[in-house]
Design an enzyme around this catalytic site. Structure first.
Site, PDB file in Angstrom:
ATOM      1  CG  LEU A  95     -14.787  -5.521 -27.865  1.00 25.62           C
ATOM      2  CD1 LEU A  95     -15.897  -6.459 -27.387  1.00 25.62           C
ATOM      3  CD2 LEU A  95     -14.900  -4.147 -28.356  1.00 25.62           C
TER       4      LEU A  95
ATOM      5  CB  THR B  44     -21.614  -3.643 -31.568  1.00 20.40           C
ATOM      6  OG1 THR B  44     -22.399  -2.365 -31.624  1.00 20.40           O
ATOM      7  CG2 THR B  44     -20.199  -3.134 -31.800  1.00 20.40           C
TER       8      THR B  44
ATOM      9  CD  GLU C 271      -1.794   3.850   3.303  1.00 17.39           C
ATOM     10  OE1 GLU C 271      -1.428   3.256   2.322  1.00 17.39           O
ATOM     11  OE2 GLU C 271      -2.954   4.108   3.685  1.00 17.39           O
TER      12      GLU C 271
ATOM     13  CB  CYS D 269      -6.732  -0.426   4.700  1.00 18.96           C
ATOM     14  SG  CYS D 269      -4.989  -1.137   4.861  1.00 18.96           S
TER      15      CYS D 269
ATOM     16  NE  ARG E  60      -6.313  -4.093 -32.329  1.00 18.61           N
ATOM     17  CZ  ARG E  60      -7.529  -3.776 -32.015  1.00 18.61           C
ATOM     18  NH1 ARG E  60      -8.111  -4.321 -30.882  1.00 18.61           N
ATOM     19  NH2 ARG E  60      -8.366  -3.026 -32.482  1.00 18.61           N
TER      20      ARG E  60
ATOM     21  CG  ASP F 146     -18.672  -2.868 -35.681  1.00 21.71           C
ATOM     22  OD1 ASP F 146     -19.324  -2.700 -36.686  1.00 21.71           O
ATOM     23  OD2 ASP F 146     -18.663  -2.069 -34.954  1.00 21.71           O
TER      24      ASP F 146
ATOM     25  CG  HIS G 283      -1.993  -0.902   0.873  1.00 27.73           C
ATOM     26  ND1 HIS G 283      -3.168  -1.034   1.971  1.00 27.73           N
ATOM     27  CD2 HIS G 283      -2.275  -2.186   0.049  1.00 27.73           C
ATOM     28  CE1 HIS G 283      -3.830  -2.153   1.602  1.00 27.73           C
ATOM     29  NE2 HIS G 283      -3.441  -2.632   0.591  1.00 27.73           N
TER      30      HIS G 283
ATOM     31  CB  SER H 168     -30.472  -0.402 -22.799  1.00 30.05           C
ATOM     32  OG  SER H 168     -31.220  -1.086 -23.981  1.00 30.05           O
TER      33      SER H 168
HETATM   34  N1  LIG Z   1     -19.545   4.498 -34.130  1.00 27.79           N
HETATM   35  C1  LIG Z   1     -19.395   3.804 -32.985  1.00 27.79           C
HETATM   36  O1  LIG Z   1     -19.386   4.612 -32.063  1.00 27.79           O
HETATM   37  C2  LIG Z   1     -20.149   2.729 -32.970  1.00 27.79           C
HETATM   38  C3  LIG Z   1     -19.751   1.774 -31.725  1.00 27.79           C
HETATM   39  C4  LIG Z   1     -20.384   0.612 -31.596  1.00 27.79           C
HETATM   40  C5  LIG Z   1     -21.444   0.051 -32.602  1.00 27.79           C
HETATM   41  N2  LIG Z   1     -21.561   0.827 -33.820  1.00 27.79           N
HETATM   42  C6  LIG Z   1     -22.347   0.354 -34.753  1.00 27.79           C
HETATM   43  O2  LIG Z   1     -23.636   0.189 -34.299  1.00 27.79           O
HETATM   44  C7  LIG Z   1     -24.307  -0.894 -34.960  1.00 27.79           C
HETATM   45  C8  LIG Z   1     -24.880  -1.698 -34.114  1.00 27.79           C
HETATM   46  O3  LIG Z   1     -25.855  -1.101 -33.253  1.00 27.79           O
HETATM   47  P1  LIG Z   1     -27.244  -1.770 -32.860  1.00 27.79           P
HETATM   48  O4  LIG Z   1     -28.089  -1.029 -32.026  1.00 27.79           O
HETATM   49  O5  LIG Z   1     -27.865  -2.543 -34.143  1.00 27.79           O
HETATM   50  O6  LIG Z   1     -26.705  -3.030 -32.067  1.00 27.79           O
HETATM   51  P2  LIG Z   1     -26.066  -3.266 -30.575  1.00 27.79           P
HETATM   52  O7  LIG Z   1     -26.680  -1.922 -29.472  1.00 27.79           O
HETATM   53  O8  LIG Z   1     -24.577  -3.264 -30.518  1.00 27.79           O
HETATM   54  O9  LIG Z   1     -26.940  -4.488 -29.993  1.00 27.79           O
HETATM   55  C9  LIG Z   1     -28.246  -4.611 -29.599  1.00 27.79           C
HETATM   56  C10 LIG Z   1     -28.374  -5.871 -29.348  1.00 27.79           C
HETATM   57  O10 LIG Z   1     -27.773  -6.228 -28.067  1.00 27.79           O
HETATM   58  C11 LIG Z   1     -28.687  -7.115 -27.409  1.00 27.79           C
HETATM   59  N3  LIG Z   1     -29.081  -6.665 -26.030  1.00 27.79           N
HETATM   60  C12 LIG Z   1     -28.988  -7.572 -24.900  1.00 27.79           C
HETATM   61  N4  LIG Z   1     -29.498  -6.977 -23.861  1.00 27.79           N
HETATM   62  C13 LIG Z   1     -29.651  -5.559 -24.293  1.00 27.79           C
HETATM   63  C14 LIG Z   1     -29.893  -4.464 -23.516  1.00 27.79           C
HETATM   64  N5  LIG Z   1     -30.362  -4.559 -22.277  1.00 27.79           N
HETATM   65  N6  LIG Z   1     -30.260  -3.101 -24.507  1.00 27.79           N
HETATM   66  C15 LIG Z   1     -30.010  -3.168 -25.769  1.00 27.79           C
HETATM   67  N7  LIG Z   1     -29.385  -4.346 -26.325  1.00 27.79           N
HETATM   68  C16 LIG Z   1     -29.289  -5.634 -25.616  1.00 27.79           C
HETATM   69  C17 LIG Z   1     -29.953  -7.470 -28.084  1.00 27.79           C
HETATM   70  O11 LIG Z   1     -29.812  -8.380 -28.899  1.00 27.79           O
HETATM   71  P3  LIG Z   1     -30.061  -9.894 -28.401  1.00 27.79           P
HETATM   72  O12 LIG Z   1     -31.793  -9.600 -27.985  1.00 27.79           O
HETATM   73  O13 LIG Z   1     -30.008 -10.735 -29.516  1.00 27.79           O
HETATM   74  O14 LIG Z   1     -29.353 -10.103 -27.406  1.00 27.79           O
HETATM   75  C18 LIG Z   1     -29.920  -6.077 -28.990  1.00 27.79           C
HETATM   76  O15 LIG Z   1     -30.689  -6.196 -30.115  1.00 27.79           O
HETATM   77  C19 LIG Z   1     -23.303  -1.510 -36.062  1.00 27.79           C
HETATM   78  O16 LIG Z   1     -23.379  -1.285 -37.215  1.00 27.79           O
HETATM   79  C20 LIG Z   1     -22.016  -1.039 -35.509  1.00 27.79           C
HETATM   80  O17 LIG Z   1     -21.064  -0.848 -36.398  1.00 27.79           O
HETATM   81  C21 LIG Z   1     -20.884   2.177 -33.865  1.00 27.79           C
END
Ligand SMILES: NC(=O)c1ccc[n+]([C@@H]2O[C@H](COP(=O)([O-])OP(=O)(O)OC[C@H]3O[C@@H](n4cnc5c(N)ncnc54)[C@H](OP(=O)(O)O)[C@@H]3O)[C@@H](O)[C@H]2O)c1
Length: 363
Positions: free
Chosen positions: A204, A196, A46, A72, A207, A200, A44, A303
């Site tokens: 994750l 996503t 300290e 602590c 890198r 995509d 820690h 969400s």
């Molecule tokens: N530019 C950026 O910053 C960025 C970042 C990320 C993504 N994107 C783009 O965004 C697009 C995807 O977006 P999207 O809206 O289609 O999909 P998303 O938000 O990545 O995924 C949505 C899916 O996640 C699952 N899910 C499970 N629990 C959930 C909850 N509590 N709330 C919401 N979703 C939940 C659901 O599918 P299930 O019911 O099958 O579980 C839902 O349909 C892609 O084209 C990607 O390239 C862009």
């Protein structure tokens, strides 16, 4: 104390589930020892400061200790280091300045009590705002019993996060992407929705900068993630977590488990998209995941925003337009301007894009 905070920050991304802590020992107007918590399990701050003084042959007796967090005061099987209060009293430290009390109920105020009862003068609250900012994930986790949530989005000038074909690479330039990789290295986990993950096929991982990889979480009710997904072949497969609904296909679950993935079944949120975020965050808190960087997509952002389950928002806007595609945030269930979510944040430039940053302010 400011020096102690500068030292504490050196532990960024390495101390979780412990906080970042720095300590400085001062005697006769000069620093005789300093230290910081370098990583989870290590000495820690300290103890490092006391050791630094002793290594130079200087006694910490009658010194002042500046410590960013309450020392602590407990032992536990999962704890690697002895209580710092014992070390402070043993070495005859005269005064202790503390920025923040430790919100962990095993410490909170008890560390101060032990020191005070031992005849040490204790002062709390010095630079407390710096401490709240530095350890916001740790404080949120202990106060709200859920991880700290940071929503990170990247949109075009016309508010899209992906083109009509679902492609989103790349909206931002490398400078912004490097910032995001730096963030990933500081968070316990990154999280995306199945949309996503499928569109995509992201890795994750960290890198573009040096740093450790966070856990990778996918919200995927029906276990739609293909076995060829890049995330499954990333190093440290044990860092992959898929949260799915409790009625998902058991055979597919078995196949995913064979990749070393941790599967967490959660109740479906009837009437809402996907899985209950409250259940998701409860499960992550049980894994001691204190901070989550949410990286999309539109439905996942919506969400978290709808449920008010976020702490920080970062929105990059890049100087491109696509005129169609995926809106940055899906339906928020609002119908009139009066209901709009309003943010109190700041804009700054990051190379070619603007970055809007806002912290949630409790009403
Ligand atoms: N530019 C950026 O910053 C960025 C970042 C990320 C993504 N994107 C783009 O965004 C697009 C995807 O977006 P999207 O809206 O289609 O999909 P998303 O938000 O990545 O995924 C949505 C899916 O996640 C699952 N899910 C499970 N629990 C959930 C909850 N509590 N709330 C919401 N979703 C939940 C659901 O599918 P299930 O019911 O099958 O579980 C839902 O349909 C892609 O084209 C990607 O390239 C862009």
């Amino acid at each position: 104390m400011k020096r102690a905070f500068a030292l504490a920050r050196r532990g960024e991304g390495k101390t979780s589930p412990n906080p970042m802590v720095g300590a400085v020992l001062v005697k006769d107007g000069r620093i005789i020892g300093e230290g910081w918590h370098r990583r989870h399990g290590a000495l820690h701050a300290e103890a490092e400061a006391v050791k630094a003084a002793l290594d130079q042959g200087i006694s910490p007796e009658a010194a002042d200790l500046y410590c960013t967090l309450e020392p602590c005061c407990f032992t536990a099987p999962e704890k690697h280091q002895p209580p710092c209060t014992g070390l402070i009293t043993k070495h005859g430290i005269k005064r202790v300045y503390i920025a923040n009390l430790d919100p962990n109920p095993k410490v909170s105020g008890k560390g101060v009590d032990i020191l005070t009862k031992a005849g040490i003068t204790v002062s709390t609250g010095l630079c407390a705002a710096m401490g709240e900012d530095l350890n916001r994930a740790f404080f949120t986790f202990h106060r709200l019993h859920r991880p700290y949530i940071h929503l990170k989005m990247a949109q075009t000038l016309d508010g899209r996060i992906a083109a009509p074909d679902g492609s989103s690479r790349w909206i931002t330039d490398e400078a912004a992407r490097r910032m995001v990789h730096r963030l990933r290295a500081c968070y316990d986990a990154v999280l995306v929705g199945s949309g996503t993950a499928l569109a995509d096929d992201p890795e994750l991982t960290v890198r573009l900068v040096k740093g450790r990889n966070p856990h990778r979480i996918i919200l995927d009710s029906h276990l739609a993630l293909p076995l060829t997904a890049k995330v499954l072949s990333a190093l440290e497969p044990e860092k992959n977590i898929i949260i799915h609904s409790d009625d998902a296909d058991e055979r597919k679950a078995g196949e995913l488990r064979s990749f070393g993935v941790k599967l967490i079944p959660v109740k479906k949120d009837h009437g809402k998209i996907g899985i209950s975020l409250h259940e998701v965050l409860k499960a992550l808190a049980e894994l001691r995941i204190q901070s989550v960087l949410v990286e999309g997509g539109a439905r996942v952002y919506s969400s978290f925003l709808r449920e008010g389950l976020w702490d920080r928002l970062w929105l990059f806007t890049a100087p491109i337009m696509i005129g169609g595609g995926v809106s940055a945030v899906a339906d928020l269930g609002l119908t009139s301007m009066g209901e709009a979510l309003r943010f109190n944040g700041t804009f700054r430039h990051v190379a070619q894009q603007t970055l809007f940053e806002a912290d949630r302010v409790d009403a």
